[in-house]
Design a protein around this motif. Structure first.
Motif, PDB file in Angstrom:
ATOM      1  N   GLY A 223       0.728  -1.233  -0.112  1.00  0.00           N
ATOM      2  CA  GLY A 223       0.021  -0.077  -0.051  1.00  0.00           C
ATOM      3  C   GLY A 223       0.750   1.044   0.073  1.00  0.00           C
ATOM      4  N   ALA A 224       1.900   1.381   0.936  1.00  0.00           N
ATOM      5  CA  ALA A 224       2.750   2.248   1.009  1.00  0.00           C
ATOM      6  C   ALA A 224       3.418   2.669  -0.428  1.00  0.00           C
ATOM      7  CB  ALA A 224       3.825   2.493   2.181  1.00  0.00           C
ATOM      8  N   LEU A 225       3.837   1.547  -1.113  1.00  0.00           N
ATOM      9  CA  LEU A 225       4.507   1.870  -2.231  1.00  0.00           C
ATOM     10  C   LEU A 225       3.692   2.129  -3.324  1.00  0.00           C
ATOM     11  CD1 LEU A 225       7.350   1.048  -3.868  1.00  0.00           C
ATOM     12  CD2 LEU A 225       6.194  -1.356  -4.421  1.00  0.00           C
ATOM     13  N   ALA A 226       2.394   1.574  -3.389  1.00  0.00           N
ATOM     14  CA  ALA A 226       1.446   2.175  -4.332  1.00  0.00           C
ATOM     15  C   ALA A 226       1.005   3.476  -4.397  1.00  0.00           C
ATOM     16  CB  ALA A 226       0.279   1.182  -4.223  1.00  0.00           C
ATOM     17  N   PHE A 227       0.756   4.104  -3.231  1.00  0.00           N
ATOM     18  CA  PHE A 227       0.471   5.425  -3.081  1.00  0.00           C
ATOM     19  C   PHE A 227       1.752   6.421  -3.522  1.00  0.00           C
ATOM     20  CE2 PHE A 227      -3.389   3.835  -1.197  1.00  0.00           C
ATOM     21  CZ  PHE A 227      -4.255   5.030  -1.394  1.00  0.00           C
ATOM     22  N   GLY A 228       2.780   5.863  -3.160  1.00  0.00           N
ATOM     23  CA  GLY A 228       4.055   6.561  -3.865  1.00  0.00           C
ATOM     24  C   GLY A 228       4.290   6.656  -5.209  1.00  0.00           C
ATOM     25  N   ALA A 229       3.843   5.472  -5.707  1.00  0.00           N
ATOM     26  CA  ALA A 229       4.084   5.543  -7.317  1.00  0.00           C
ATOM     27  C   ALA A 229       2.949   6.208  -7.822  1.00  0.00           C
ATOM     28  CB  ALA A 229       4.050   4.068  -7.354  1.00  0.00           C
ATOM     29  N   MET A 230       1.657   6.397  -7.139  1.00  0.00           N
ATOM     30  CA  MET A 230       0.792   7.271  -7.932  1.00  0.00           C
ATOM     31  C   MET A 230       0.959   8.582  -7.892  1.00  0.00           C
ATOM     32  SD  MET A 230      -3.157   5.758  -7.051  1.00  0.00           S
ATOM     33  CE  MET A 230      -3.065   5.892  -5.265  1.00  0.00           C
ATOM     34  N   LEU A 231       1.929   8.993  -7.084  1.00  0.00           N
ATOM     35  CA  LEU A 231       2.336  10.392  -7.074  1.00  0.00           C
ATOM     36  C   LEU A 231       3.640  10.821  -7.681  1.00  0.00           C
ATOM     37  CD1 LEU A 231       1.675  11.376  -3.307  1.00  0.00           C
ATOM     38  CD2 LEU A 231       0.488  12.282  -5.176  1.00  0.00           C
ATOM     39  N   ALA A 232       4.333   9.844  -8.186  1.00  0.00           N
ATOM     40  CA  ALA A 232       5.694   9.818  -9.022  1.00  0.00           C
ATOM     41  C   ALA A 232       5.699  10.726 -10.066  1.00  0.00           C
ATOM     42  CB  ALA A 232       6.003   8.311  -9.433  1.00  0.00           C
ATOM     43  N   GLY A 233       4.374  10.842 -10.739  1.00  0.00           N
ATOM     44  CA  GLY A 233       4.409  11.920 -12.132  1.00  0.00           C
ATOM     45  C   GLY A 233       3.959  13.197 -11.663  1.00  0.00           C
ATOM     46  N   HIS A 234       3.848  13.680 -10.399  1.00  0.00           N
ATOM     47  CA  HIS A 234       3.611  14.942 -10.119  1.00  0.00           C
ATOM     48  C   HIS A 234       4.869  15.830  -9.998  1.00  0.00           C
ATOM     49  CE1 HIS A 234       2.281  18.501  -7.498  1.00  0.00           C
ATOM     50  NE2 HIS A 234       1.079  17.968  -7.870  1.00  0.00           N
ATOM     51  N   LYS A 235       4.874  17.084 -10.212  1.00  0.00           N
ATOM     52  CA  LYS A 235       6.144  17.888 -10.319  1.00  0.00           C
ATOM     53  C   LYS A 235       7.066  17.935  -8.973  1.00  0.00           C
ATOM     54  CE  LYS A 235       3.468  22.317 -10.265  1.00  0.00           C
ATOM     55  NZ  LYS A 235       3.223  23.363 -10.883  1.00  0.00           N
ATOM     56  N   ARG A 236       5.770  17.756  -7.949  1.00  0.00           N
ATOM     57  CA  ARG A 236       6.502  18.101  -6.483  1.00  0.00           C
ATOM     58  C   ARG A 236       6.782  16.983  -5.726  1.00  0.00           C
ATOM     59  NH1 ARG A 236       3.021  21.577  -3.000  1.00  0.00           N
ATOM     60  NH2 ARG A 236       4.856  21.596  -1.768  1.00  0.00           N
TER      61      ARG A 236
END
Length: 531
Positions: A223-236
């Protein structure tokens, strides 16, 4: 009091390891075993380890969340990642299982589960080492992390099957999670740059990702990995990762302490760990040849294999669920593998340079798409690194009319620069094969804009060795690093902070002169001008 003892042991032994040239994390492991043996003298009781286990778990979740922030899922759907991880898992279990069954007095099921636990590599150690060397986004780093994620998924499946537990029906809700990405992006934009940003990271990694997935029968780590990966494309995403860095590091100290604090090993456990440590090169060699099979160059295959040459904390998780009697022997085995793997990974690049003449002939003739030779055609200036410094240098030189090309080992940086209209190529500046095959007929100047000092030193040396006699300029944060780059053959090295300070002073001087001229021109003429 207990926390003070943990901190004191971790700091003292970590500092000792650092002074002798070993990673501090080995000191943290030693501190855990020291607390297991002498904790009573300082008031540390065995039941206190449950608190430490919770801290360690938070550290692992934060690490996986920050790893996810730097990942793109499309990088995982690769033949070398999926095929390499599955083939290595099958071959490793096939090699370990008969040996364990023959030499140890254990049953078939126990030998099989133990072989499975030994087949995994450490996500925590590999991610920490790659992150410290800024190689998470390099090609070999992405391959290693992809394999580790595949292994973690296999471990979760094994735990579910062996423990008899299965996800609840609510687990199907995870397929809705990707739809939350716009909301997550909005929350990240609204969180500012201070404590709310840190709280958002903790909320997503520990609460929504960790506790949320766990509540429906899935792994909190996933779960932690998945939510991090979902934000990977954000500029911040990078800013969020940086904001969590200190918390993650402190909690991970708890992870390494917790490995050893569970209890002191007996002679059988020590013997088992030593034998498994001797067999550790088999794991690396197997990875190396599998990666070559999937068209990787010898350098990428070697560096990825080195990152994976260890035993995994997920093996301890498997043991805690289905093999509790093997928890301490496996903990010692994981510790021994860390003692071997961590120092070797620190010298992985120089080690490859020594072995390259023997390893390169083993490559396949077919090149991997991400490792094709590079031609710079009519470029006059080459910029290595597409961070803020490299992009600024590119744009300024392009404005002045120079033909510029940039290279970077981060596909995301390449993609962003191409969209911005820059000429960018994928390449790893530390790859000696790159410098042997690179065609740069009109290049007369090279700018080293990478962050990693070792990468700049190697690239400068390789350029000079291939006969390049043009201008080489680099930037550095510290005097000793600048000196090393100059010794490698650079013509000029700028100290980043000193140049920034000088630039600010220059801007102030110009502004003061401009304002003085404005006041002079605005002043009324004197009624009695001099004769």
């Amino acid at each position: 009091m207990i926390e003070a003892v943990w901190i004191a042991f971790a700091f003292v032994l970590g500092l000792i390891m650092r002074q002798v040239g070993l990673p501090p994390l080995i000191g943290y492991l030693a501190a855990g075993f020291a607390l297991a043996g002498f904790g009573d003298m300082f008031g540390v009781q065995p039941q206190d380890s449950s608190v430490l286990a919770h801290i360690a778990h938070l550290g692992v979740l934060l690490l996986l969340f920050t790893v996810g922030l730097k990942l793109k899922l499309k990088n995982l759907i690769r033949p070398e990642v999926i095929g390499g991880s599955l083939l290595h898992f099958g071959l490793s279990v096939g090699l370990y299982f008969p040996g364990l069954l023959f030499f140890l007095d254990i049953g078939t099921r126990e030998a099989l589960l133990l072989a499975i636990a030994l087949s995994f590599s450490s996500t925590v150690l590999a991610a920490k080492v790659l992150e410290s060397k800024r190689e998470l986004r390099a090609f070999h780093g992405r391959v290693a992390i992809g394999v580790l994620i595949m292994q973690d998924l296999i471990a979760l499946v094994v735990i579910s099957i062996a423990s008899g537990k299965s996800p609840s029906a609510w687990a199907l809700l995870v397929f809705v999670v990707p739809l939350l990405r716009p909301l997550l992006y909005k929350l990240l934009d609204m969180s500012g740059h201070e404590e709310l940003l840190v709280l958002l990271g903790l909320f997503l990694a520990l609460v929504i990702g960790g506790l949320g997935f766990e509540s429906v029968g899935l792994s909190s780590e996933l779960g932690a990995l998945a939510f991090g990966a979902m934000l990977a494309g954000h500029k911040r995403a990078g800013e969020l990762s940086q904001s969590l860095w200190s918390l993650k590091e402190v909690f991970l100290v708890g992870f390494f302490l917790q490995i050893g604090i569970g209890g002191l090993p007996d002679m059988d456990a020590l013997l088992f760990a030593v034998v498994m440590g001797v067999l550790l090169p088999i794991k690396a060699i197997l990875f190396f040849f599998l990666f070559l099979l999937f068209k990787l160059r010898a350098r990428s295959a070697f560096l990825s294999s080195m990152s994976l040459a260890n035993y995994s904390e997920f093996g301890l998780i498997v043991a805690s669920v289905v093999l509790p009697e093997w928890l301490i022997p496996l903990a010692v085995t994981v510790s021994v593998s860390f003692l071997v793997s961590a120092p070797l990974n620190r010298i992985a690049h120089p080690l490859y340079e020594r072995l390259s003449k023997r390893l390169i002939p083993m490559e396949r003739d077919i090149r991997h798409p991400d490792e094709q030779p590079v031609t710079l055609s009519d470029a006059e200036i080459l910029i290595l690194g597409l961070g803020r410094t490299g992009r600024a240098a590119y744009d300024r030189l392009h404005e002045k009319g120079y033909r510029v090309v940039a290279m970077d080992s981060d596909p995301a940086a390449i993609e962003a620069s191409i969209k911005a209209g820059r000429r960018a190529r994928f390449a790893d500046a530390e790859d000696q094969v790159l410098w042997q095959s690179l065609e740069m007929p009109e290049v007369h100047s090279v700018i080293m804009a990478m962050n990693d000092a070792e990468a700049k030193t190697i690239a400068v040396r390789k350029l000079r060795e291939r006969g390049f006699d043009g201008l080489i300029v680099a930037h550095a944060m510290f005097d000793d690093i600048a000196e090393r780059i100059m010794e490698a053959g650079a013509d000029k090295t700028y100290l980043t902070m000193s140049e920034a300070g000088a630039g600010l002073a220059e801007q102030v001087d110009r502004e003061l002169i401009r304002r003085g001229e404005m006041r002079a021109s605005a002043a009324p003429p004197s009624p009695n001008p001099p004769a």
